[in-house]
Scaffold this motif. Structure first.
Motif, PDB file in Angstrom:
ATOM      1  N   GLY A   1      53.965 -78.388 -52.387  1.00  0.00           N
ATOM      2  CA  GLY A   1      54.806 -77.192 -52.359  1.00  0.00           C
ATOM      3  C   GLY A   1      54.604 -76.250 -53.528  1.00  0.00           C
ATOM      4  N   GLY A   2      54.504 -76.783 -54.727  1.00  0.00           N
ATOM      5  CA  GLY A   2      54.328 -75.936 -55.914  1.00  0.00           C
ATOM      6  C   GLY A   2      53.031 -75.146 -55.879  1.00  0.00           C
ATOM      7  N   PRO A   3      51.897 -75.793 -55.664  1.00  0.00           N
ATOM      8  CA  PRO A   3      50.645 -75.041 -55.557  1.00  0.00           C
ATOM      9  C   PRO A   3      50.636 -74.049 -54.394  1.00  0.00           C
ATOM     10  CG  PRO A   3      50.178 -77.313 -56.078  1.00  0.00           C
ATOM     11  CD  PRO A   3      51.645 -77.236 -55.778  1.00  0.00           C
ATOM     12  N   ARG A   4      51.250 -74.416 -53.283  1.00  0.00           N
ATOM     13  CA  ARG A   4      51.325 -73.499 -52.141  1.00  0.00           C
ATOM     14  C   ARG A   4      52.146 -72.258 -52.494  1.00  0.00           C
ATOM     15  NH1 ARG A   4      53.327 -76.815 -48.163  1.00  0.00           N
ATOM     16  NH2 ARG A   4      55.395 -76.394 -48.989  1.00  0.00           N
ATOM     17  N   ASP A   5      53.285 -72.454 -53.165  1.00  0.00           N
ATOM     18  CA  ASP A   5      54.105 -71.316 -53.592  1.00  0.00           C
ATOM     19  C   ASP A   5      53.354 -70.439 -54.581  1.00  0.00           C
ATOM     20  OD1 ASP A   5      56.114 -72.271 -51.982  1.00  0.00           O
ATOM     21  OD2 ASP A   5      57.301 -73.119 -53.634  1.00  0.00           O
ATOM     22  N   TRP A   6      52.607 -71.065 -55.493  1.00  0.00           N
ATOM     23  CA  TRP A   6      51.807 -70.319 -56.451  1.00  0.00           C
ATOM     24  C   TRP A   6      50.819 -69.411 -55.714  1.00  0.00           C
ATOM     25  CZ3 TRP A   6      46.571 -70.069 -56.920  1.00  0.00           C
ATOM     26  CH2 TRP A   6      46.083 -69.325 -57.997  1.00  0.00           C
ATOM     27  N   ALA A   7      50.137 -69.949 -54.685  1.00  0.00           N
ATOM     28  CA  ALA A   7      49.148 -69.168 -53.942  1.00  0.00           C
ATOM     29  C   ALA A   7      49.800 -67.959 -53.273  1.00  0.00           C
ATOM     30  CB  ALA A   7      48.445 -70.043 -52.906  1.00  0.00           C
ATOM     31  N   LEU A   8      50.966 -68.147 -52.702  1.00  0.00           N
ATOM     32  CA  LEU A   8      51.653 -67.033 -52.044  1.00  0.00           C
ATOM     33  C   LEU A   8      52.078 -65.966 -53.050  1.00  0.00           C
ATOM     34  CD1 LEU A   8      53.746 -69.090 -49.493  1.00  0.00           C
ATOM     35  CD2 LEU A   8      51.724 -67.674 -49.018  1.00  0.00           C
ATOM     36  N   LYS A   9      52.582 -66.386 -54.205  1.00  0.00           N
ATOM     37  CA  LYS A   9      52.961 -65.420 -55.244  1.00  0.00           C
ATOM     38  C   LYS A   9      51.733 -64.702 -55.791  1.00  0.00           C
ATOM     39  CE  LYS A   9      57.056 -67.966 -56.633  1.00  0.00           C
ATOM     40  NZ  LYS A   9      57.660 -68.854 -57.623  1.00  0.00           N
ATOM     41  N   HIS A  10      50.646 -65.445 -55.983  1.00  0.00           N
ATOM     42  CA  HIS A  10      49.404 -64.844 -56.475  1.00  0.00           C
ATOM     43  C   HIS A  10      48.889 -63.814 -55.467  1.00  0.00           C
ATOM     44  CE1 HIS A  10      45.701 -64.703 -58.851  1.00  0.00           C
ATOM     45  NE2 HIS A  10      45.029 -64.760 -57.711  1.00  0.00           N
ATOM     46  N   ALA A  11      48.951 -64.144 -54.180  1.00  0.00           N
ATOM     47  CA  ALA A  11      48.517 -63.198 -53.141  1.00  0.00           C
ATOM     48  C   ALA A  11      49.377 -61.937 -53.169  1.00  0.00           C
ATOM     49  CB  ALA A  11      48.589 -63.857 -51.765  1.00  0.00           C
ATOM     50  N   GLY A  12      50.686 -62.103 -53.370  1.00  0.00           N
ATOM     51  CA  GLY A  12      51.580 -60.947 -53.434  1.00  0.00           C
ATOM     52  C   GLY A  12      51.299 -60.045 -54.619  1.00  0.00           C
ATOM     53  N   ARG A  13      50.932 -60.642 -55.765  1.00  0.00           N
ATOM     54  CA  ARG A  13      50.656 -59.843 -56.969  1.00  0.00           C
ATOM     55  C   ARG A  13      49.288 -59.186 -56.930  1.00  0.00           C
ATOM     56  NH1 ARG A  13      52.528 -64.509 -59.395  1.00  0.00           N
ATOM     57  NH2 ARG A  13      50.418 -65.034 -60.036  1.00  0.00           N
ATOM     58  N   THR A  14      48.288 -59.883 -56.381  1.00  0.00           N
ATOM     59  CA  THR A  14      46.900 -59.441 -56.518  1.00  0.00           C
ATOM     60  C   THR A  14      46.250 -58.969 -55.222  1.00  0.00           C
ATOM     61  OG1 THR A  14      46.054 -61.655 -56.090  1.00  0.00           O
ATOM     62  CG2 THR A  14      46.547 -61.102 -58.396  1.00  0.00           C
ATOM     63  N   HIS A  15      46.886 -59.275 -54.090  1.00  0.00           N
ATOM     64  CA  HIS A  15      46.314 -59.011 -52.757  1.00  0.00           C
ATOM     65  C   HIS A  15      45.072 -59.856 -52.497  1.00  0.00           C
ATOM     66  CE1 HIS A  15      49.190 -55.848 -51.997  1.00  0.00           C
ATOM     67  NE2 HIS A  15      48.910 -55.339 -53.192  1.00  0.00           N
ATOM     68  N   HIS A  16      44.861 -60.905 -53.268  1.00  0.00           N
ATOM     69  CA  HIS A  16      43.789 -61.863 -52.984  1.00  0.00           C
ATOM     70  C   HIS A  16      44.265 -62.729 -51.814  1.00  0.00           C
ATOM     71  CE1 HIS A  16      42.342 -61.585 -57.443  1.00  0.00           C
ATOM     72  NE2 HIS A  16      42.129 -60.481 -56.758  1.00  0.00           N
ATOM     73  N   GLU A  17      43.399 -62.952 -50.846  1.00  0.00           N
ATOM     74  CA  GLU A  17      43.828 -63.600 -49.612  1.00  0.00           C
ATOM     75  C   GLU A  17      43.205 -64.961 -49.337  1.00  0.00           C
ATOM     76  OE1 GLU A  17      42.739 -60.714 -46.715  1.00  0.00           O
ATOM     77  OE2 GLU A  17      44.409 -59.388 -47.207  1.00  0.00           O
ATOM     78  N   LEU A  18      42.176 -65.354 -50.070  1.00  0.00           N
ATOM     79  CA  LEU A  18      41.473 -66.595 -49.761  1.00  0.00           C
ATOM     80  C   LEU A  18      41.670 -67.607 -50.883  1.00  0.00           C
ATOM     81  CD1 LEU A  18      39.653 -67.955 -47.681  1.00  0.00           C
ATOM     82  CD2 LEU A  18      37.684 -67.053 -48.918  1.00  0.00           C
ATOM     83  N   PHE A  19      42.117 -68.810 -50.502  1.00  0.00           N
ATOM     84  CA  PHE A  19      42.402 -69.869 -51.467  1.00  0.00           C
ATOM     85  C   PHE A  19      41.726 -71.160 -51.039  1.00  0.00           C
ATOM     86  CE2 PHE A  19      45.719 -66.775 -51.805  1.00  0.00           C
ATOM     87  CZ  PHE A  19      45.910 -66.663 -53.172  1.00  0.00           C
ATOM     88  N   ARG A  20      41.419 -71.979 -52.016  1.00  0.00           N
ATOM     89  CA  ARG A  20      40.847 -73.299 -51.785  1.00  0.00           C
ATOM     90  C   ARG A  20      41.913 -74.334 -52.157  1.00  0.00           C
ATOM     91  NH1 ARG A  20      37.143 -72.989 -55.341  1.00  0.00           N
ATOM     92  NH2 ARG A  20      35.602 -72.097 -53.936  1.00  0.00           N
ATOM     93  N   ALA A  21      42.236 -75.206 -51.215  1.00  0.00           N
ATOM     94  CA  ALA A  21      43.187 -76.287 -51.487  1.00  0.00           C
ATOM     95  C   ALA A  21      42.413 -77.486 -52.016  1.00  0.00           C
ATOM     96  CB  ALA A  21      43.937 -76.664 -50.218  1.00  0.00           C
ATOM     97  N   VAL A  22      42.895 -78.053 -53.109  1.00  0.00           N
ATOM     98  CA  VAL A  22      42.267 -79.227 -53.702  1.00  0.00           C
ATOM     99  C   VAL A  22      43.273 -80.371 -53.618  1.00  0.00           C
ATOM    100  CG1 VAL A  22      41.224 -80.222 -55.766  1.00  0.00           C
ATOM    101  CG2 VAL A  22      40.944 -77.780 -55.269  1.00  0.00           C
ATOM    102  N   HIS A  23      42.905 -81.409 -52.886  1.00  0.00           N
ATOM    103  CA  HIS A  23      43.749 -82.592 -52.741  1.00  0.00           C
ATOM    104  C   HIS A  23      42.960 -83.756 -53.323  1.00  0.00           C
ATOM    105  CE1 HIS A  23      45.663 -85.727 -49.832  1.00  0.00           C
ATOM    106  NE2 HIS A  23      46.078 -85.872 -51.069  1.00  0.00           N
ATOM    107  N   THR A  24      43.447 -84.302 -54.411  1.00  0.00           N
ATOM    108  CA  THR A  24      42.747 -85.385 -55.095  1.00  0.00           C
ATOM    109  C   THR A  24      43.490 -86.696 -54.873  1.00  0.00           C
ATOM    110  OG1 THR A  24      42.007 -83.854 -56.799  1.00  0.00           O
ATOM    111  CG2 THR A  24      41.882 -86.193 -57.326  1.00  0.00           C
TER     112      THR A  24
END
Length: 78
Positions: free
Chosen positions: A43-66
């Motif tokens: 949830g935290g990384p997912r929320d970060w990606a959505l906030k980052h997209a809202g601030r920067t208009h960057h739309e593509l993210f890579r999910a890293v699951h270790t």
């Protein structure tokens, strides 16, 4: 006197390690290489990606699951 045998020709398998580790989650922006914090829940990384997209208009993210694996000798039953 103890005798120890070393079997170097044994087959090995990877087992998911669950005793002392939990999966870790992270998101990376593909446009600018910004990265979320690593968390034990997605949830935290997912929320970060959505906030980052809202601030920067960057739309593509890579999910890293270790997750972690342990190499163990293969038993006869496997």
């Amino acid at each position: 006197m103890a005798i120890t045998k070393i079997w170097r020709f044994a087959d090995w398998v990877l087992k998911l390690e669950t005793s002392n580790s939990v999966p870790m989650y992270e998101m990376e922006c593909v446009s600018c290489d910004a990265t979320s914090e690593t968390a034990e829940e997605p949830g935290g990384p997912r929320d970060w990606a959505l906030k980052h997209a809202g601030r920067t208009h960057h739309e593509l993210f890579r999910a890293v699951h270790t997750c972690f694996f342990r190499a163990v000798p293969k038993t006869v039953r496997e």
